[in-house]
Design a protein around this motif. Structure first.
Motif, PDB file in Angstrom:
ATOM      1  N   VAL A 145       0.840  -1.192   0.000  1.00 30.68           N
ATOM      2  CA  VAL A 145       0.000   0.000   0.000  1.00 30.68           C
ATOM      3  C   VAL A 145       0.885   1.255   0.000  1.00 30.68           C
ATOM      4  O   VAL A 145       0.641   2.217  -0.738  1.00 30.68           O
ATOM      5  N   ALA A 146       1.950   1.201   0.812  1.00 27.45           N
ATOM      6  CA  ALA A 146       2.853   2.353   0.904  1.00 27.45           C
ATOM      7  C   ALA A 146       3.521   2.624  -0.441  1.00 27.45           C
ATOM      8  O   ALA A 146       3.673   3.776  -0.855  1.00 27.45           O
ATOM      9  N   LEU A 147       3.865   1.554  -1.130  1.00 25.55           N
ATOM     10  CA  LEU A 147       4.533   1.698  -2.426  1.00 25.55           C
ATOM     11  C   LEU A 147       3.578   2.349  -3.433  1.00 25.55           C
ATOM     12  O   LEU A 147       3.988   3.182  -4.249  1.00 25.55           O
ATOM     13  N   LEU A 148       2.330   1.994  -3.352  1.00 28.22           N
ATOM     14  CA  LEU A 148       1.323   2.626  -4.211  1.00 28.22           C
ATOM     15  C   LEU A 148       1.210   4.113  -3.874  1.00 28.22           C
ATOM     16  O   LEU A 148       1.230   4.976  -4.763  1.00 28.22           O
ATOM     17  N   TYR A 149       1.113   4.398  -2.591  1.00 27.36           N
ATOM     18  CA  TYR A 149       1.000   5.790  -2.153  1.00 27.36           C
ATOM     19  C   TYR A 149       2.225   6.589  -2.609  1.00 27.36           C
ATOM     20  O   TYR A 149       2.109   7.681  -3.165  1.00 27.36           O
ATOM     21  N   ASP A 150       3.408   6.003  -2.426  1.00 25.49           N
ATOM     22  CA  ASP A 150       4.640   6.685  -2.823  1.00 25.49           C
ATOM     23  C   ASP A 150       4.695   6.889  -4.334  1.00 25.49           C
ATOM     24  O   ASP A 150       5.104   7.945  -4.810  1.00 25.49           O
ATOM     25  N   THR A 151       4.289   5.861  -5.082  1.00 22.46           N
ATOM     26  CA  THR A 151       4.318   5.968  -6.545  1.00 22.46           C
ATOM     27  C   THR A 151       3.472   7.159  -6.994  1.00 22.46           C
ATOM     28  O   THR A 151       3.893   7.954  -7.842  1.00 22.46           O
ATOM     29  N   LEU A 152       2.289   7.289  -6.397  1.00 24.00           N
ATOM     30  CA  LEU A 152       1.387   8.379  -6.810  1.00 24.00           C
ATOM     31  C   LEU A 152       1.879   9.731  -6.301  1.00 24.00           C
ATOM     32  O   LEU A 152       1.747  10.751  -6.975  1.00 24.00           O
TER      33      LEU A 152
END
Ligand code: AMP
Length: 422
Positions: A145-152
């Protein structure tokens, strides 16, 4: 009448490309730093791969949202309506479970769904998809989830919120579905047609309904979250705690169910405040058991996908100015007929090192400079009788207006020295 693209499809025009490329490059960097590798699977697969994965009750199957066709060998094939099934098929086919785990795989590409077209909802659109296979640990959920948040966030999006929920383990889902059936069957005649279909196949999908009479029935009822067993609840609590620790804005969503049947435990979406009704940029969740049900080893997995068009819309909302389309560094202008071929030959040589444009017919200097300017170039390079006699090119800086004669043999270096400051 002009020819038209198929309804629900769209062209990505040259002026749109810089934003797409920027997004793709940024996403690749962020994901690859986190150990993800790219995988490219075919755009179509056997229909069975999707039906088995999505589940009989998914919208893809029930509402016939898949582009399915029979090929000449009478095989039923389907254009991918999501990445996960093809990716898992490849994971199993190539025995990737023996690689160090967890393994992270991502894809970027077109997705096809025969949906009702509206703003932000297309029939061919693009997704960035990430799967992490081989760990059931809550830490992996939180990290994903964090990686998704960071990507965006790295892309430049603000105003993001993670909506986090849990659909529990299969027993919890079964218990919840039993509860919904027991509660709703006596009132079945008040449900919409789709609602009835969902009640029959997978009642918890009713939570996703937009139909007002279905909503009225389902809103007061309990949520899957109320049915979590203690382990699933502890798993959820750990994911929650890690998102707190990492300062990722999140809220509890007790009704999150996602459109497909295969999820268990962690389910999440990321929403953006700016883009209206279709505010979901991304959805994902855990799907332990899915790899096995497709005929592979018992590998747990978690993944997400975001819509590229929707993220680009959200980015345009946050910062409306577009990156400019890069022009060539130099634009060559033939001032007489003989120079037409000379210029084309020189352009071919320069292009080994530099982006270069040229006119295809001879121009007078005024028109030639205008062409150069319109191409977006920084330098106009003129060639006519005088230059031929002197073995030179006349180079004009289109921003400052400065002009210089440059020897033929020195042109590449002259322009190369000037690329840095572009
Ligand atoms: P889903 O696979 O349905 O969870 O969708 C994941 C993401 O893909 C959504 O959050 C949207 O950003 C995007 N998406 C889904 N369906 C469409 C569509 N028809 N048109 C454009 N983007 C879509």
């Amino acid at each position: 009448m002009k020819p038209q693209a198929v309804k629900g499809t769209h062209d990505i025009l040259p002026e749109d490309i810089p934003a797409w490329r920027q997004l793709e490059q940024s996403v690749r960097t962020t994901l690859e730093r986190a150990g993800a590798s790219e995988i490219r699977t075919p755009v179509f697969e056997y229909t069975e791969t999707f039906v088995k994965t999505a589940g009989e009750s998914s919208d893809l199957v029930v509402q016939k949202e898949m582009y399915t066709f029979t090929d000449r060998g009478e095989r039923s094939l389907t254009l991918r309506p999501e990445f996960t099934p093809g990716l898992l098929r490849a994971y199993i086919q190539h025995g990737m479970h023996v690689r160090p785990s967890p393994i992270r795989l991502y894809s970027i590409g077109p997705i096809f769904r025969a949906e009702n077209v509206q703003r932000g909802r297309y029939r061919q659109f693009h997704q960035v998809n990430l799967e992490t296979l081989g760990s059931a640990d809550a830490l992996v959920d939180a990290e994903t989830v964090a990686l998704l948040y960071d990507t965006l966030t790295v892309l430049g999006l603000d105003n993001l919120t993670v909506r986090l929920g849990s659909v529990g383990d299969p027993e919890d889902r079964a218990a919840y579905n039993r509860y919904l059936r027991d509660t709703l069957e006596p009132e079945a005649d008040r449900l919409s047609e789709t609602g009835l279909e969902r009640l029959r196949l997978n009642p918890m999908r009713l939570l996703d309904t937009k139909d007002p009479s279905d909503r009225a029935l389902i809103d007061p009822l309990k949520r899957p979250f109320d049915f979590l067993n203690s382990e699933a609840a502890a798993h959820f609590a750990r994911v929650w705690e890690l998102l707190e620790l990492w300062n990722i804005p999140h809220e509890l969503d007790t009704s999150i169910v996602r459109g497909l049947d295969y999820y268990r435990r962690t389910a999440f979406e990321i929403h953006h405040a700016g883009i209206g009704a279709q505010s979901a940029l991304c959805g994902g969740g855990r799907y332990d058991g899915l790899v096995r049900s497709l005929g592979g080893p018992d590998t747990p997995g978690i993944g997400w996908a975001f819509g590229v068009e929707r993220v680009l819309d959200a980015l345009a909302e946050d910062s409306p100015e577009r990156p400019a389309l890069p022009g060539p560094l130099a634009f060559l202008v033939p001032l007489d007929a003989e120079a037409v071929t000379e210029v084309a030959t020189t352009a071919r040589e320069l292009r080994r090192e530099l982006p270069v444009g040229h006119a295809f017919v001879s121009r007078n200097p005024g028109r030639g400079l205008r062409d150069a300017d319109r191409s977006g170039a920084r330098y106009a390079v003129l060639r006519g009788t005088n230059e031929r006699e002197n073995g030179t090119f006349q180079v004009k800086n289109l921003q400052s207006g400065e002009q210089e004669d440059v020897q033929e043999a020195a042109l590449t270096d002259y322009l190369l020295e000037r690329t840095e400051s572009r």
